[in-house]
Design a protein around this motif. Structure first.
Motif, PDB file in Angstrom:
ATOM      1  N   HIS A   1      48.912  26.738  14.345  1.00 26.79           N
ATOM      2  CA  HIS A   1      48.683  25.798  13.252  1.00 26.79           C
ATOM      3  C   HIS A   1      49.707  24.665  13.238  1.00 26.79           C
ATOM      4  O   HIS A   1      49.514  23.669  12.527  1.00 26.79           O
ATOM      5  CB  HIS A   1      48.695  26.539  11.915  1.00 26.79           C
ATOM      6  N   ALA A   2      50.779  24.818  14.016  1.00 21.35           N
ATOM      7  CA  ALA A   2      51.839  23.803  14.009  1.00 21.35           C
ATOM      8  C   ALA A   2      51.621  22.703  15.037  1.00 21.35           C
ATOM      9  O   ALA A   2      52.111  21.590  14.867  1.00 21.35           O
ATOM     10  CB  ALA A   2      53.198  24.464  14.253  1.00 21.35           C
ATOM     11  N   VAL A   3      50.885  23.018  16.120  1.00 24.57           N
ATOM     12  CA  VAL A   3      50.736  22.052  17.220  1.00 24.57           C
ATOM     13  C   VAL A   3      49.270  21.894  17.605  1.00 24.57           C
ATOM     14  O   VAL A   3      48.430  22.744  17.307  1.00 24.57           O
ATOM     15  CB  VAL A   3      51.551  22.483  18.459  1.00 24.57           C
ATOM     16  N   LYS A   4      48.993  20.786  18.285  1.00 21.52           N
ATOM     17  CA  LYS A   4      47.636  20.522  18.763  1.00 21.52           C
ATOM     18  C   LYS A   4      47.485  20.783  20.251  1.00 21.52           C
ATOM     19  O   LYS A   4      46.372  20.694  20.790  1.00 21.52           O
ATOM     20  CB  LYS A   4      47.258  19.076  18.442  1.00 21.52           C
ATOM     21  N   ILE A   5      48.582  21.082  20.936  1.00 21.34           N
ATOM     22  CA  ILE A   5      48.515  21.387  22.364  1.00 21.34           C
ATOM     23  C   ILE A   5      48.205  22.876  22.548  1.00 21.34           C
ATOM     24  O   ILE A   5      48.367  23.671  21.611  1.00 21.34           O
ATOM     25  CB  ILE A   5      49.821  21.014  23.082  1.00 21.34           C
ATOM     26  N   PRO A   6      47.759  23.288  23.744  1.00 19.01           N
ATOM     27  CA  PRO A   6      47.441  24.699  23.976  1.00 19.01           C
ATOM     28  C   PRO A   6      48.627  25.627  23.747  1.00 19.01           C
ATOM     29  O   PRO A   6      49.779  25.275  24.036  1.00 19.01           O
ATOM     30  CB  PRO A   6      47.007  24.718  25.446  1.00 19.01           C
ATOM     31  N   VAL A   7      48.326  26.810  23.228  1.00 16.83           N
ATOM     32  CA  VAL A   7      49.329  27.848  23.001  1.00 16.83           C
ATOM     33  C   VAL A   7      48.971  29.050  23.871  1.00 16.83           C
ATOM     34  O   VAL A   7      47.863  29.591  23.776  1.00 16.83           O
ATOM     35  CB  VAL A   7      49.390  28.263  21.524  1.00 16.83           C
ATOM     36  N   LEU A   8      49.903  29.454  24.725  1.00 17.44           N
ATOM     37  CA  LEU A   8      49.704  30.576  25.620  1.00 17.44           C
ATOM     38  C   LEU A   8      50.581  31.737  25.182  1.00 17.44           C
ATOM     39  O   LEU A   8      51.686  31.541  24.673  1.00 17.44           O
ATOM     40  CB  LEU A   8      50.053  30.203  27.060  1.00 17.44           C
TER      41      LEU A   8
ATOM     42  N   LYS B   1      42.900  42.160  21.732  1.00 15.40           N
ATOM     43  CA  LYS B   1      42.082  41.663  20.607  1.00 15.40           C
ATOM     44  C   LYS B   1      42.915  40.868  19.612  1.00 15.40           C
ATOM     45  O   LYS B   1      42.384  40.018  18.881  1.00 15.40           O
ATOM     46  CB  LYS B   1      41.405  42.837  19.897  1.00 15.40           C
ATOM     47  N   ASP B   2      44.231  41.139  19.579  1.00 16.63           N
ATOM     48  CA  ASP B   2      45.108  40.448  18.629  1.00 16.63           C
ATOM     49  C   ASP B   2      45.474  39.045  19.081  1.00 16.63           C
ATOM     50  O   ASP B   2      46.070  38.281  18.314  1.00 16.63           O
ATOM     51  CB  ASP B   2      46.403  41.245  18.431  1.00 16.63           C
ATOM     52  N   TYR B   3      45.137  38.690  20.332  1.00 13.57           N
ATOM     53  CA  TYR B   3      45.581  37.421  20.901  1.00 13.57           C
ATOM     54  C   TYR B   3      44.437  36.528  21.363  1.00 13.57           C
ATOM     55  O   TYR B   3      44.660  35.547  22.060  1.00 13.57           O
ATOM     56  CB  TYR B   3      46.519  37.695  22.089  1.00 13.57           C
ATOM     57  N   LEU B   4      43.228  36.854  20.953  1.00 10.65           N
ATOM     58  CA  LEU B   4      42.067  36.104  21.449  1.00 10.65           C
ATOM     59  C   LEU B   4      42.045  34.656  20.981  1.00 10.65           C
ATOM     60  O   LEU B   4      41.366  33.817  21.577  1.00 10.65           O
ATOM     61  CB  LEU B   4      40.775  36.810  21.028  1.00 10.65           C
ATOM     62  N   ASP B   5      42.776  34.349  19.913  1.00  6.25           N
ATOM     63  CA  ASP B   5      42.821  32.971  19.436  1.00  6.25           C
ATOM     64  C   ASP B   5      43.778  32.098  20.243  1.00  6.25           C
ATOM     65  O   ASP B   5      43.792  30.881  20.083  1.00  6.25           O
ATOM     66  CB  ASP B   5      43.219  32.920  17.959  1.00  6.25           C
ATOM     67  N   ALA B   6      44.587  32.714  21.099  1.00 10.01           N
ATOM     68  CA  ALA B   6      45.453  31.933  21.982  1.00 10.01           C
ATOM     69  C   ALA B   6      44.587  31.209  23.013  1.00 10.01           C
ATOM     70  O   ALA B   6      43.506  31.671  23.382  1.00 10.01           O
ATOM     71  CB  ALA B   6      46.460  32.840  22.683  1.00 10.01           C
ATOM     72  N   ASN B   7      45.087  30.091  23.478  1.00 10.34           N
ATOM     73  CA  ASN B   7      44.340  29.373  24.512  1.00 10.34           C
ATOM     74  C   ASN B   7      44.348  30.127  25.830  1.00 10.34           C
ATOM     75  O   ASN B   7      43.374  30.076  26.594  1.00 10.34           O
ATOM     76  CB  ASN B   7      44.916  27.969  24.700  1.00 10.34           C
ATOM     77  N   ALA B   8      45.459  30.827  26.115  1.00  5.92           N
ATOM     78  CA  ALA B   8      45.528  31.607  27.346  1.00  5.92           C
ATOM     79  C   ALA B   8      46.470  32.786  27.168  1.00  5.92           C
ATOM     80  O   ALA B   8      47.394  32.753  26.341  1.00  5.92           O
ATOM     81  CB  ALA B   8      45.986  30.743  28.518  1.00  5.92           C
ATOM     82  N   LEU B   9      46.226  33.825  27.953  1.00  4.04           N
ATOM     83  CA  LEU B   9      47.064  35.015  27.971  1.00  4.04           C
ATOM     84  C   LEU B   9      47.554  35.213  29.399  1.00  4.04           C
ATOM     85  O   LEU B   9      46.744  35.359  30.325  1.00  4.04           O
ATOM     86  CB  LEU B   9      46.275  36.248  27.526  1.00  4.04           C
ATOM     87  N   ILE B  10      48.870  35.181  29.575  1.00  3.97           N
ATOM     88  CA  ILE B  10      49.457  35.434  30.892  1.00  3.97           C
ATOM     89  C   ILE B  10      49.765  36.922  30.957  1.00  3.97           C
ATOM     90  O   ILE B  10      50.589  37.431  30.193  1.00  3.97           O
ATOM     91  CB  ILE B  10      50.733  34.603  31.102  1.00  3.97           C
ATOM     92  N   VAL B  11      49.107  37.635  31.863  1.00  6.82           N
ATOM     93  CA  VAL B  11      49.216  39.096  31.925  1.00  6.82           C
ATOM     94  C   VAL B  11      49.828  39.504  33.261  1.00  6.82           C
ATOM     95  O   VAL B  11      49.314  39.125  34.325  1.00  6.82           O
ATOM     96  CB  VAL B  11      47.837  39.765  31.749  1.00  6.82           C
TER      97      VAL B  11
END
Length: 268
Positions: free
Chosen positions: A209-216, A227-237
């Motif tokens: 909510h603080a930035v307009k750029i992608p959050v990974l 399931k807790d992180y699906l709103d992130a733009n990307a998940l590095i696993v």
């Protein structure tokens, strides 16, 4: 958005870690470069077969890390990254060179035809376990401009793991993300406090909510908590995909497939 153009989707992109074996000259180096490169390409093929959305190549086994690296690391990472990109030419591929060798990573990305880097110490100096990391955004983006690598996206860690942030205790994670956005990062990476430890989902929402750029999200994602992180733009696993879920182990194709099947269902 450049992110959408690169990955083809805006949310829940899954990026798999390729932790290359210890490189020449580092304390645990025992494997020849040709074998290191072959194993990295083999892991990339496993990821591609499982339907991964992107890859990031990292010299995680080069412990203990130094602030900045020698020419031998830059050269060997270029060889490895070029081979992985040739193996998976259609996948977005990035690179991180520990510790905070961000200009070297941009140079490697340009030479290897990679798409992005993960950068440490982009904004706000802090104390890492390797030593003091000074903010690098100004010099890094000038270097990227000078060598004609502006297409290489920079995803910047904020409140980085394995670090003490007492120097910036009065600056919250959202404000740090805003500073990275103001300093022209292409995205920000949120982590837990150490490799394999999960990021705080509440911090993810705060940063989103603080930035307009992608959050990974850059650490601690598992089959159970994805399931807790699906709103992130990307998940590095990384760690979860290894045997027994430990980062230093070999890649486990079954864990990769189970995770990607589960993530595919969650993503619809």
């Amino acid at each position: 958005m450049k992110f959408l153009q690169l990955f083809g989707r805006l949310k829940s992109v899954i990026i798999g870690m390729v932790h290359v074996k210890a490189l020449p000259g580092t304390p645990r180096s025992i494997v020849p470069l040709a074998q290191i490169t072959e194993e990295a390409c083999r892991e990339a093929e496993i990821y591609r077969s499982a339907g991964i959305d992107g890859l990031i190549i990292e010299n995680m086994h080069d412990r203990p890390y130094t602030v900045g690296v020698g020419a031998e690391i830059t050269a060997t990472m270029t060889v490895i990254c070029a081979a992985v990109k040739q193996t998976c030419p259609l996948l977005p591929v990035g690179v991180q060179i520990l510790c905070a060798a961000n200009q070297e990573a941009v140079a490697v990305a340009l030479a290897s035809r990679l798409d992005f880097i993960r950068a440490e110490g982009f904004v706000f100096s802090h104390v890492a376990d390797e030593g003091i990391l000074n903010a690098c955004a100004g010099n890094l983006l000038r270097f990227r401009k000078q060598i004609g690598a502006e297409h290489v996206q920079v995803f910047a860690d904020i409140k980085k793991k394995h670090s003490a942030h007492a120097l910036t205790a009065d600056v919250g994670v959202a404000e740090t993300a805003k500073a990275a956005e103001f300093f022209l990062a292409d995205g920000v990476v949120l982590t837990g406090t150490a490799t394999g430890l999960e990021a705080d989902p509440k911090e993810l929402e705060e940063v989103r909510h603080a930035v307009k750029i992608p959050v990974l999200v850059g650490s601690g994602v598992t089959l159970e908590n994805v399931k807790d992180y699906l709103d992130a733009n990307a998940l590095i696993v990384g760690s979860y995909f290894k045997k027994a879920g430990y980062w230093a182990n070999d890649l486990d194709p079954d864990r990769v497939k189970r995770f990607m099947d589960h993530a595919g269902k969650l993503r619809g």
